[in-house]
Design a protein around this motif. Sequence first.
Motif, PDB file in Angstrom:
ATOM      1  N   THR A   1      39.617 -33.513   0.560  1.00  0.00           N
ATOM      2  CA  THR A   1      39.534 -33.183  -0.763  1.00  0.00           C
ATOM      3  C   THR A   1      38.998 -31.710  -0.960  1.00  0.00           C
ATOM      4  OG1 THR A   1      37.191 -33.930  -0.799  1.00  0.00           O
ATOM      5  CG2 THR A   1      38.791 -35.525  -1.278  1.00  0.00           C
ATOM      6  N   SER A   2      38.926 -30.979   0.072  1.00  0.00           N
ATOM      7  CA  SER A   2      38.283 -29.742  -0.020  1.00  0.00           C
ATOM      8  C   SER A   2      39.124 -28.908  -0.881  1.00  0.00           C
ATOM      9  CB  SER A   2      38.277 -28.944   1.339  1.00  0.00           C
ATOM     10  OG  SER A   2      39.531 -28.878   2.059  1.00  0.00           O
ATOM     11  N   ALA A   3      40.403 -29.016  -1.239  1.00  0.00           N
ATOM     12  CA  ALA A   3      41.408 -28.109  -1.895  1.00  0.00           C
ATOM     13  C   ALA A   3      41.354 -28.254  -3.427  1.00  0.00           C
ATOM     14  CB  ALA A   3      42.691 -28.160  -1.587  1.00  0.00           C
ATOM     15  N   LEU A   4      40.604 -29.390  -3.875  1.00  0.00           N
ATOM     16  CA  LEU A   4      40.422 -29.950  -5.264  1.00  0.00           C
ATOM     17  C   LEU A   4      39.608 -28.907  -5.977  1.00  0.00           C
ATOM     18  CD1 LEU A   4      40.286 -33.646  -5.258  1.00  0.00           C
ATOM     19  CD2 LEU A   4      42.035 -32.305  -5.800  1.00  0.00           C
ATOM     20  N   SER A   5      40.310 -28.417  -7.083  1.00  0.00           N
ATOM     21  CA  SER A   5      39.264 -27.560  -7.931  1.00  0.00           C
ATOM     22  C   SER A   5      40.326 -27.434  -9.361  1.00  0.00           C
ATOM     23  CB  SER A   5      39.536 -26.048  -7.430  1.00  0.00           C
ATOM     24  OG  SER A   5      40.458 -25.373  -7.399  1.00  0.00           O
ATOM     25  N   GLY A   6      39.475 -26.743 -10.174  1.00  0.00           N
ATOM     26  CA  GLY A   6      40.177 -26.657 -11.522  1.00  0.00           C
ATOM     27  C   GLY A   6      39.783 -27.704 -12.538  1.00  0.00           C
ATOM     28  N   SER A   7      40.405 -28.022 -13.722  1.00  0.00           N
ATOM     29  CA  SER A   7      40.119 -29.078 -14.407  1.00  0.00           C
ATOM     30  C   SER A   7      41.091 -30.225 -14.358  1.00  0.00           C
ATOM     31  CB  SER A   7      40.399 -28.556 -16.049  1.00  0.00           C
ATOM     32  OG  SER A   7      41.731 -28.481 -16.280  1.00  0.00           O
ATOM     33  N   LEU A   8      40.662 -31.346 -14.794  1.00  0.00           N
ATOM     34  CA  LEU A   8      41.202 -32.840 -14.549  1.00  0.00           C
ATOM     35  C   LEU A   8      42.714 -32.625 -15.386  1.00  0.00           C
ATOM     36  CD1 LEU A   8      38.349 -35.108 -14.995  1.00  0.00           C
ATOM     37  CD2 LEU A   8      39.560 -34.760 -12.986  1.00  0.00           C
ATOM     38  N   TRP A   9      42.479 -31.850 -16.644  1.00  0.00           N
ATOM     39  CA  TRP A   9      43.808 -31.569 -17.325  1.00  0.00           C
ATOM     40  C   TRP A   9      44.747 -30.808 -16.597  1.00  0.00           C
ATOM     41  CZ3 TRP A   9      38.833 -32.069 -19.180  1.00  0.00           C
ATOM     42  CH2 TRP A   9      38.691 -32.792 -20.149  1.00  0.00           C
ATOM     43  N   ASP A  10      44.214 -29.741 -15.633  1.00  0.00           N
ATOM     44  CA  ASP A  10      45.294 -29.149 -15.122  1.00  0.00           C
ATOM     45  C   ASP A  10      46.206 -29.829 -13.886  1.00  0.00           C
ATOM     46  OD1 ASP A  10      44.943 -27.052 -16.911  1.00  0.00           O
ATOM     47  OD2 ASP A  10      43.620 -26.101 -15.392  1.00  0.00           O
TER      48      ASP A  10
ATOM     49  N   SER B   1      46.182 -39.350 -20.259  1.00  0.00           N
ATOM     50  CA  SER B   1      45.325 -40.420 -20.921  1.00  0.00           C
ATOM     51  C   SER B   1      45.330 -41.519 -19.927  1.00  0.00           C
ATOM     52  CB  SER B   1      45.991 -40.953 -22.279  1.00  0.00           C
ATOM     53  OG  SER B   1      45.995 -39.969 -23.098  1.00  0.00           O
ATOM     54  N   LEU B   2      46.237 -41.963 -19.306  1.00  0.00           N
ATOM     55  CA  LEU B   2      46.178 -42.942 -18.154  1.00  0.00           C
ATOM     56  C   LEU B   2      45.122 -42.731 -16.892  1.00  0.00           C
ATOM     57  CD1 LEU B   2      46.830 -45.597 -16.912  1.00  0.00           C
ATOM     58  CD2 LEU B   2      48.775 -44.369 -16.124  1.00  0.00           C
TER      59      LEU B   2
ATOM     60  N   ALA C   1      42.535 -41.798  -8.518  1.00  0.00           N
ATOM     61  CA  ALA C   1      43.139 -42.055  -9.967  1.00  0.00           C
ATOM     62  C   ALA C   1      44.470 -41.416 -10.035  1.00  0.00           C
ATOM     63  CB  ALA C   1      42.141 -41.414 -10.905  1.00  0.00           C
ATOM     64  N   ARG C   2      44.548 -40.372  -9.584  1.00  0.00           N
ATOM     65  CA  ARG C   2      45.988 -39.742  -9.504  1.00  0.00           C
ATOM     66  C   ARG C   2      47.033 -40.536  -8.862  1.00  0.00           C
ATOM     67  NH1 ARG C   2      47.183 -34.169  -5.982  1.00  0.00           N
ATOM     68  NH2 ARG C   2      47.250 -35.973  -4.538  1.00  0.00           N
ATOM     69  N   SER C   3      46.823 -41.243  -8.058  1.00  0.00           N
ATOM     70  CA  SER C   3      47.688 -41.969  -7.056  1.00  0.00           C
ATOM     71  C   SER C   3      48.130 -43.444  -8.106  1.00  0.00           C
ATOM     72  CB  SER C   3      47.326 -42.413  -5.737  1.00  0.00           C
ATOM     73  OG  SER C   3      48.320 -43.209  -5.034  1.00  0.00           O
ATOM     74  N   LEU C   4      46.992 -43.864  -8.553  1.00  0.00           N
ATOM     75  CA  LEU C   4      47.149 -45.051  -9.320  1.00  0.00           C
ATOM     76  C   LEU C   4      47.922 -44.659 -10.729  1.00  0.00           C
ATOM     77  CD1 LEU C   4      43.643 -46.605  -9.009  1.00  0.00           C
ATOM     78  CD2 LEU C   4      45.776 -47.287  -7.840  1.00  0.00           C
ATOM     79  N   SER C   5      48.147 -43.455 -10.937  1.00  0.00           N
ATOM     80  CA  SER C   5      48.823 -42.983 -12.356  1.00  0.00           C
ATOM     81  C   SER C   5      50.269 -42.807 -12.074  1.00  0.00           C
ATOM     82  CB  SER C   5      47.978 -41.728 -12.868  1.00  0.00           C
ATOM     83  OG  SER C   5      46.828 -42.084 -13.266  1.00  0.00           O
ATOM     84  N   GLU C   6      50.467 -42.598 -10.854  1.00  0.00           N
ATOM     85  CA  GLU C   6      51.885 -42.498 -10.342  1.00  0.00           C
ATOM     86  C   GLU C   6      52.789 -43.522 -10.268  1.00  0.00           C
ATOM     87  OE1 GLU C   6      51.067 -38.236  -7.819  1.00  0.00           O
ATOM     88  OE2 GLU C   6      51.237 -40.359  -6.942  1.00  0.00           O
ATOM     89  N   ARG C   7      53.800 -43.471 -10.564  1.00  0.00           N
ATOM     90  CA  ARG C   7      54.837 -44.493 -10.439  1.00  0.00           C
ATOM     91  C   ARG C   7      55.671 -44.471  -9.136  1.00  0.00           C
ATOM     92  NH1 ARG C   7      56.359 -47.697 -14.923  1.00  0.00           N
ATOM     93  NH2 ARG C   7      58.475 -47.765 -14.078  1.00  0.00           N
TER      94      ARG C   7
ATOM     95  N   THR D   1      41.421 -42.372 -18.483  1.00  0.00           N
ATOM     96  CA  THR D   1      40.954 -43.932 -18.160  1.00  0.00           C
ATOM     97  C   THR D   1      40.756 -44.554 -17.286  1.00  0.00           C
ATOM     98  OG1 THR D   1      42.522 -44.261 -20.447  1.00  0.00           O
ATOM     99  CG2 THR D   1      41.725 -46.240 -19.414  1.00  0.00           C
ATOM    100  N   ILE D   2      41.534 -44.275 -16.229  1.00  0.00           N
ATOM    101  CA  ILE D   2      41.199 -44.841 -14.662  1.00  0.00           C
ATOM    102  C   ILE D   2      39.869 -44.266 -14.303  1.00  0.00           C
ATOM    103  CG2 ILE D   2      42.030 -44.846 -12.371  1.00  0.00           C
ATOM    104  CD1 ILE D   2      44.878 -44.944 -13.172  1.00  0.00           C
ATOM    105  N   LEU D   3      39.569 -43.161 -14.384  1.00  0.00           N
ATOM    106  CA  LEU D   3      38.385 -42.438 -13.951  1.00  0.00           C
ATOM    107  C   LEU D   3      37.095 -42.938 -14.745  1.00  0.00           C
ATOM    108  CD1 LEU D   3      39.428 -38.602 -13.725  1.00  0.00           C
ATOM    109  CD2 LEU D   3      38.816 -40.176 -11.961  1.00  0.00           C
ATOM    110  N   ARG D   4      37.314 -43.320 -16.297  1.00  0.00           N
ATOM    111  CA  ARG D   4      36.220 -43.735 -16.837  1.00  0.00           C
ATOM    112  C   ARG D   4      35.929 -45.052 -16.259  1.00  0.00           C
ATOM    113  NH1 ARG D   4      32.632 -42.784 -19.693  1.00  0.00           N
ATOM    114  NH2 ARG D   4      32.970 -44.135 -21.426  1.00  0.00           N
TER     115      ARG D   4
END
Length: 511
Positions: free
Chosen positions: A385-394, A404-405, A438-444, A408-411
Amino acid sequence: MSLIDVQNLTFAYDGSYENIFEDVSFQIDTDWRLGFVGRNGRGKTTFLRLLLGQYPYQGKISASVDFAYFPYPVEEPAKTVAEVAERLSPGRETWELERELAGLELDGAVLDRPYGSLSHGERTKVLLAILFLGEDRFLLIDEPTNHLDLHGREVLSRYLRGKRGYLLVSHDRAFLDGCVDHILAINRADITLQKGNFSTWWENKRRQDAFELAQDQRLRKDIRRLESAARQSRAWADKLESEKIGAIEHRERYNEGGGRAYIGERSRRMQQRRKNLERRQMRAMEEKSALLKNREREESLKLTALPYHKKRLLEVRDLTVDYGHGPVFRDLSFSLESGERLAILGPNGCGKSSILKLLCGEEIPHTGRVDLGSQLTVSYVSQDTSALSGSLWDLAERAGIDRSLFLTILRKLDFSRSQFEKDIADFSSGQKKKVLLARSLSERAHLFLWDEPMNFIDVLSRIQIEELLVEYRPTMIFVEHDRRFCERIATRTLRLGGDGIRSGILPQSVL
């Protein structure tokens, strides 16, 4: 035996409007093997650092022992393990360190190796062995299992079971059950301390939550009934009061007969009944407000897995991976069909992550065949996870997922809305891993490839994710060292041999 006494502890980080701890009090026996659990971001590591005196706080922490923290940096990794041990625990005999290393299934020959040449799992074992050489110290052990495979976790759990005097942060349920005798839990509203292992604590928590939920439902009904009765009593009392003072025909005869006094007495009694009902209603509301403060949100997660047009998604034949220093493994063959959840097991360094990366299309030096189904969509969760940075929106925009999905998963995974404004680089390790999940669960996707997805993830979130996978049954291949997770999720297992070469499909019962 001595005590670590925490009284009225209150702490918040500079610039924060919310306290991490507020007026917390409890006592810890320094002979306990104490497990420390709680949701990611609740303050477990922060509390360890408060014990070490690294942050100013309000209240009082008193102890008659010194504290030692794991993990800790080794400033000169080129030195041998023996030299590192001498610096960290001077004056100890070599046989004492060899005894500790043997308990962790490390040969005494490791003492002559440079510390920097050790694997992450070997470093974990060496540092813990050195820590337990010290005297009159209470050890603060922060997530020691993250670089250990299944067997390594079993060895460490057995080793710790023979020790005393430590506070252990871990999210591995089987690991905790094997080595702790008390549980310190950071809940939503308070901190609780309980005798027993994790399973004992979890069962008690579930029973307490169920009891409070039943009490809450009963009180809700009582409050509605009392509210209705009070409203009716209020209406009757108001009507009687109006009759007492309003215009009444033949008032003189009415007053002579004592009717006014009678109406007044009835009005007074009805008003008193109304007040009694309202007081009972208030007590019920106060009793209700004391319930469910520590009941965690257990909102169910959802996943949209794409159906694949063929039964078989991939096939691997005679695969050998070699980075130039001899094969990591060789002659590996397996296939994956729709609905299967394949767990890849084996010791550290045997090539488990290499398989996932290869299936994701990364350039991994190999021979043999890897045949993926046509138009196969893959969702990948890296252990790094070391490369993660920036906003959740980006991040959501770059990944092409529904924002939104994603949020919601993060909440549902216990992110507060205030955390949405932070840079991901400032998240805890567990929160970063939740972002990837959460990103993976949001992907189809047709196929989900997860590499050590439970690292740093808190126990309650692990259970949420397990429930999700059991319900939706996506096709997936995963690498994971959490025994409980593997036992519940895997439909098949692929074990790479301890020599990095042997492989085979084994029944799940062999976990």
